[in-house]
Scaffold this motif. Structure first.
Motif, PDB file in Angstrom:
ATOM      1  N   PRO A 216     -22.639  20.188   4.759  1.00  0.00           N
ATOM      2  CA  PRO A 216     -23.100  21.113   5.801  1.00  0.00           C
ATOM      3  C   PRO A 216     -22.173  21.188   7.013  1.00  0.00           C
ATOM      4  CG  PRO A 216     -24.923  19.809   5.002  1.00  0.00           C
ATOM      5  CD  PRO A 216     -23.678  19.238   4.391  1.00  0.00           C
TER       6      PRO A 216
ATOM      7  N   ILE B  53     -19.560  23.606   6.092  1.00  0.00           N
ATOM      8  CA  ILE B  53     -20.084  24.974   6.116  1.00  0.00           C
ATOM      9  C   ILE B  53     -20.127  25.495   7.551  1.00  0.00           C
ATOM     10  CG2 ILE B  53     -22.116  26.402   5.675  1.00  0.00           C
ATOM     11  CD1 ILE B  53     -22.709  24.581   3.291  1.00  0.00           C
TER      12      ILE B  53
ATOM     13  N   ALA C 167     -20.458  24.273   0.495  1.00  0.00           N
ATOM     14  CA  ALA C 167     -21.669  24.633  -0.250  1.00  0.00           C
ATOM     15  C   ALA C 167     -21.740  23.867  -1.570  1.00  0.00           C
ATOM     16  CB  ALA C 167     -21.692  26.137  -0.495  1.00  0.00           C
TER      17      ALA C 167
ATOM     18  N   THR D  62     -22.694  20.231  -0.784  1.00  0.00           N
ATOM     19  CA  THR D  62     -24.115  20.115  -0.465  1.00  0.00           C
ATOM     20  C   THR D  62     -24.971  20.238  -1.716  1.00  0.00           C
ATOM     21  OG1 THR D  62     -23.640  21.087   1.697  1.00  0.00           O
ATOM     22  CG2 THR D  62     -25.944  21.016   1.014  1.00  0.00           C
TER      23      THR D  62
END
Length: 103
Positions: free
Chosen positions: A51, A54, A81, A84
């Motif tokens: 994250p 991101i 992504a 995660t």
């Protein structure tokens, strides 16, 4: 003397080196930070670094999909992504897969 009071910055409103008041890192730096977080997330702490990659990549792209995007920022978003998603799948497999010897 009184006629020029307050008009001293009309010809040169800002110095050449400082074009704006920026308090944080610029977009290229955020893209590189996001890329480093994304690559490191494959090895350690993917649930945290994914994250983070991101967010850094998204901020480096200017919080928009439209317009010109830098390659490190886009790679940071995509790899973040994936980091995660893999971390969530791993955590779901670890917690839900053990039956404690019932069968």
């Amino acid at each position: 003397m009184m006629a020029s009071f307050g008009h001293g910055t009309r010809r040169h409103p800002r110095t050449r080196g400082r074009t704006g008041s920026r308090s944080g890192p610029d977009r290229a730096t955020l893209g590189i930070i996001g890329l480093v977080c994304a690559v490191a997330g494959f090895f350690v702490l993917g649930i945290v670094l994914g994250p983070a990659a991101i967010v850094c990549g998204w901020l480096a792209m200017g919080r928009s999909w439209a317009g010109s995007r830098s390659v490190p920022a886009l790679v940071a978003v995509v790899l973040g992504a994936i980091d995660t998603l893999l971390a969530v799948i791993y955590l779901a497999g670890v917690t839900g897969g053990s039956g404690y010897g019932m069968f």
